[in-house]
Design a protein around this motif. Sequence first.
Motif, short mmCIF file in Angstrom:
data_model
loop_
_atom_site.label_atom_id
_atom_site.label_comp_id
_atom_site.label_asym_id
_atom_site.label_seq_id
_atom_site.Cartn_x
_atom_site.Cartn_y
_atom_site.Cartn_z
N LEU A 173 5.36 3.36 -2.05
CA LEU A 173 4.30 2.97 -2.99
C LEU A 173 3.05 2.56 -2.24
CD1 LEU A 173 3.35 2.35 -5.89
CD2 LEU A 173 4.39 0.09 -5.64
N VAL A 174 3.22 1.75 -1.20
CA VAL A 174 2.08 1.33 -0.37
C VAL A 174 1.40 2.56 0.24
CG1 VAL A 174 1.43 0.14 1.77
CG2 VAL A 174 2.93 -0.99 0.11
N ASP A 175 2.18 3.50 0.74
CA ASP A 175 1.61 4.72 1.34
C ASP A 175 0.82 5.52 0.31
OD1 ASP A 175 2.68 4.08 3.81
OD2 ASP A 175 4.45 5.38 3.57
N ALA A 176 1.34 5.63 -0.92
CA ALA A 176 0.64 6.38 -1.97
C ALA A 176 -0.67 5.70 -2.34
CB ALA A 176 1.54 6.50 -3.20
N ILE A 177 -0.67 4.37 -2.37
CA ILE A 177 -1.90 3.65 -2.70
C ILE A 177 -2.88 3.70 -1.53
CG2 ILE A 177 -2.83 1.36 -3.24
CD1 ILE A 177 -0.28 0.94 -4.92
N THR B 58 -4.97 -2.80 3.26
CA THR B 58 -5.51 -3.12 1.94
C THR B 58 -4.49 -2.76 0.85
OG1 THR B 58 -7.74 -2.68 2.73
CG2 THR B 58 -7.42 -2.69 0.35
N ALA B 59 -3.84 -1.63 1.01
CA ALA B 59 -2.84 -1.20 0.03
C ALA B 59 -1.66 -2.16 -0.01
CB ALA B 59 -2.36 0.21 0.34
N THR B 60 -1.20 -2.61 1.16
CA THR B 60 -0.08 -3.55 1.23
C THR B 60 -0.44 -4.86 0.55
OG1 THR B 60 0.68 -2.57 3.30
CG2 THR B 60 1.47 -4.78 2.80
N GLU B 61 -1.64 -5.37 0.81
CA GLU B 61 -2.10 -6.61 0.19
C GLU B 61 -2.20 -6.45 -1.32
OE1 GLU B 61 -5.69 -7.86 2.12
OE2 GLU B 61 -4.69 -8.09 4.05
N ALA B 62 -2.69 -5.30 -1.77
CA ALA B 62 -2.83 -5.05 -3.20
C ALA B 62 -1.47 -5.00 -3.90
CB ALA B 62 -3.60 -3.75 -3.45
N VAL B 63 -0.53 -4.27 -3.32
CA VAL B 63 0.81 -4.16 -3.92
C VAL B 63 1.47 -5.53 -3.95
CG1 VAL B 63 3.14 -3.24 -3.57
CG2 VAL B 63 1.16 -1.73 -3.36
N MET C 91 11.20 6.12 -5.31
CA MET C 91 10.10 5.59 -4.50
C MET C 91 10.40 4.11 -4.23
SD MET C 91 6.04 5.23 -5.44
CE MET C 91 5.51 6.83 -4.91
N ASN C 92 10.31 3.72 -2.97
CA ASN C 92 10.49 2.32 -2.62
C ASN C 92 9.12 1.69 -2.37
OD1 ASN C 92 9.73 3.01 0.02
ND2 ASN C 92 11.84 3.29 0.67
N LYS C 93 9.12 0.40 -1.99
CA LYS C 93 7.86 -0.31 -1.81
C LYS C 93 6.99 0.32 -0.72
CE LYS C 93 6.12 -5.00 -1.15
NZ LYS C 93 6.50 -6.41 -0.93
N LYS C 94 7.60 0.74 0.39
CA LYS C 94 6.84 1.36 1.48
C LYS C 94 6.17 2.64 1.01
CE LYS C 94 7.45 3.43 6.08
NZ LYS C 94 6.61 4.57 5.75
#
Length: 99
Positions: free
Chosen positions: A6-10, A19-24, A1-4
């Motif tokens: 992870l953002v999609d899962a969140i 919101t997910a991108t800002e949180a990560v 899993m990469n950062k993108k």
Amino acid sequence: MNKKELVDAIADRVGDRKTATEAVNAVLDAIQTAVANGDKVSITGFGAFEMVHKPARTARNPSTGAEIDVAESWAPKFRPGSDFKELVNTGGKKVGKKK
């Protein structure tokens, strides 16, 4: 899993990608800044991030055998928590705690 990913899962849990991108980004930035300042970041059940000192040493070039001086440095270190270790050892299946 990469950062993108992870953002999609969140984003699936919080509702939107922004919101997910800002949180990560906020979590990663806070961990990196704290560790770089010498603090230890412990997340119960997940693990601990800390900075470790690597003293200067002499190493060898594997192809020539020549000695190389390696300068001292600092490096980040992660130690997984017991819940994380258990999850990995059970193939991603959560197991109840035995009493």
